[in-house]
Design an enzyme around this catalytic site. Structure first.
Site, PDB file in Angstrom:
ATOM      1  N   LYS A 125       0.841  -1.207   0.000  1.00 17.67           N
ATOM      2  CA  LYS A 125       0.000   0.000   0.000  1.00 17.67           C
ATOM      3  C   LYS A 125       0.875   1.255   0.000  1.00 17.67           C
ATOM      4  O   LYS A 125       0.615   2.208  -0.743  1.00 17.67           O
ATOM      5  CB  LYS A 125      -0.943  -0.017   1.205  1.00 17.67           C
ATOM      6  CG  LYS A 125      -2.033  -1.074   1.067  1.00 17.67           C
ATOM      7  CD  LYS A 125      -2.798  -1.342   2.360  1.00 17.67           C
ATOM      8  CE  LYS A 125      -3.789  -2.490   2.132  1.00 17.67           C
ATOM      9  NZ  LYS A 125      -4.510  -2.900   3.353  1.00 17.67           N
ATOM     10  N   GLN A 169      -4.265  -1.167   9.567  1.00 19.77           N
ATOM     11  CA  GLN A 169      -4.295  -2.534   9.025  1.00 19.77           C
ATOM     12  C   GLN A 169      -4.935  -3.502  10.030  1.00 19.77           C
ATOM     13  O   GLN A 169      -4.567  -3.531  11.199  1.00 19.77           O
ATOM     14  CB  GLN A 169      -2.863  -2.988   8.694  1.00 19.77           C
ATOM     15  CG  GLN A 169      -2.776  -4.348   8.037  1.00 19.77           C
ATOM     16  CD  GLN A 169      -3.421  -4.394   6.649  1.00 19.77           C
ATOM     17  OE1 GLN A 169      -3.347  -3.441   5.883  1.00 19.77           O
ATOM     18  NE2 GLN A 169      -4.092  -5.494   6.346  1.00 19.77           N
ATOM     19  N   ASP A 220     -10.736   3.225   4.159  1.00 25.86           N
ATOM     20  CA  ASP A 220     -11.157   1.823   4.172  1.00 25.86           C
ATOM     21  C   ASP A 220     -12.686   1.714   4.087  1.00 25.86           C
ATOM     22  O   ASP A 220     -13.218   0.638   3.809  1.00 25.86           O
ATOM     23  CB  ASP A 220     -10.697   1.148   5.474  1.00 25.86           C
ATOM     24  CG  ASP A 220      -9.463   0.288   5.284  1.00 25.86           C
ATOM     25  OD1 ASP A 220      -9.200  -0.114   4.128  1.00 25.86           O
ATOM     26  OD2 ASP A 220      -8.778   0.017   6.284  1.00 25.86           O
TER      27      ASP A 220
END
Ligand code: NAP
Length: 295
Positions: A54, A98, A121
């Site tokens: 990422k 994460q 997200d």
């Protein structure tokens, strides 16, 4: 019939190039690049690989990447304080914590601490609620990537019967909301669904997000259906490394489907591409600019 393989790598590359092409204009208008902060807690090797990818993709798109790698002894309070600091940091447009987090940290509290405008997200209840209400939202990256592939393949899913297998907050539920918003007739199946093969047999579009290797068999698939396999499961292999398979028995399903995503190389690359897209969009919205067109 042998199905067409839907090429997620190619689609993801197209999206990432498009994102990168918008960055210079954003820099010119605002004097800074869009920024993504990643937060990794602990040493889980798979999570570390995802986060590194990422960060690399962010830099490749010309955006600013702020990586925060914390030890697994980090307390919930310390993590929340970092999230609050990132919420207040004007250089940061997107915050990605994460998952999974170590067991001593309540993931729901952390998700709810992220400023919804920076929630790239799309996991915050405000964004989930906005998606369900048909309002502009930041949409979870994996299902958004699946929808992109479906639209590319089918033009529209409007009026089609879609079955989503799985009802997690990160894949199944937002996938169903996206399909509904596109006027598909949506069924959400899960572990308590009776006669799943029969339910799947009625589907023009199948999205499998279960986490069970090759659970969906070829004879469940309606001839001509489009199959999107979200699953990533590692099976032991002869070489000691193991091999990745999806939630769908690919070879069997390809005998019935018109088009199907492979694992790897299907949905996986789309997740990072959509994260880049969400970061760019969040940056534009936070700067009071119109959303980049065509993304
Ligand atoms: P999850 O939170 O574990 O949810 C799994 C869902 O599958 C649950 O809703 C569960 O039902 C349902 N399920 C379990 N067993 C079932 C069965 N026998 N029949 C029907 N439904 C069943 O998983 P997730 O986070 O959504 O992820 C799903 C898969 O996608 C995993 O393989 C994951 O690695 C993969 N994934 C891939 C990406 C990517 O970038 N490609 C991103 C995210 C996830 P209940 O709710 O009834 O328990």
């Amino acid at each position: 019939m042998t199905a067409k393989r839907i090429d997620g790598r190619a689609a993801a590359a197209t999206i990432r190039e498009a994102v990168a092409s918008f960055v210079p204009d954003f820099v010119q208008r605002t004097g800074r690049a869009p920024g993504l902060a990643t937060v990794l807690v602990g040493e889980d090797p798979a999570s570390a690989v995802y986060v590194r990818s990422k960060n690399r993709a962010t830099a490749e798109a010309g955006m600013a990447s702020f990586a925060h790698n914390l030890p697994d002894t980090t307390s919930e309070q310390e993590l929340l304080e970092l999230v609050w600091q990132l919420n207040a940091d004007e250089r940061v447009d997107g915050i990605l914590v994460q998952m999974p987090l170590p067991r001593h940290i309540d993931a729901t509290k952390v998700i709810e601490a992220v400023e919804p405008a920076k929630d790239v997200d799309g996991f915050h209840p405000v964004n989930a609620g906005r998606l369900a209400s048909g309002l502009p939202a930041l949409v979870p990256c994996t299902p958004y990537g699946c929808l992109y592939l479906l639209n590319q393949e089918l033009g529209t899913v409007g009026g089609l019967n879609a079955v989503v297998i799985g009802r997690s907050n990160i894949v199944g539920k937002p996938m169903a909301q996206l399909l509904l918003a596109e006027s598909a007739t949506v069924t959400i199946a899960h572990s308590k669904t009776r006669d799943l093969p029969q339910v799947v047999k009625g589907a023009d579009v199948v999205v499998a997000a279960v986490g069970r290797p090759e659970m969906v068999r070829g004879n469940w698939i309606k001839p001509g259906a489009t199959v999107i396999d979200v699953g990533i499961n590692r099976l032991p292999g002869d070489d000691g490394k193991g091999r990745l398979v999806g939630d769908v028995a690919f070879d069997e399903a390809a005998e019935h489907a018109a088009a199907i995503t492979p694992v790897p190389g299907g949905v996986g690359p789309m997740t990072i591409a959509m994260l880049m897209r969400n970061t760019l969009v969040a940056a534009h919205r936070r700067a009071g600019l119109a959303d980049p067109e065509g993304l």
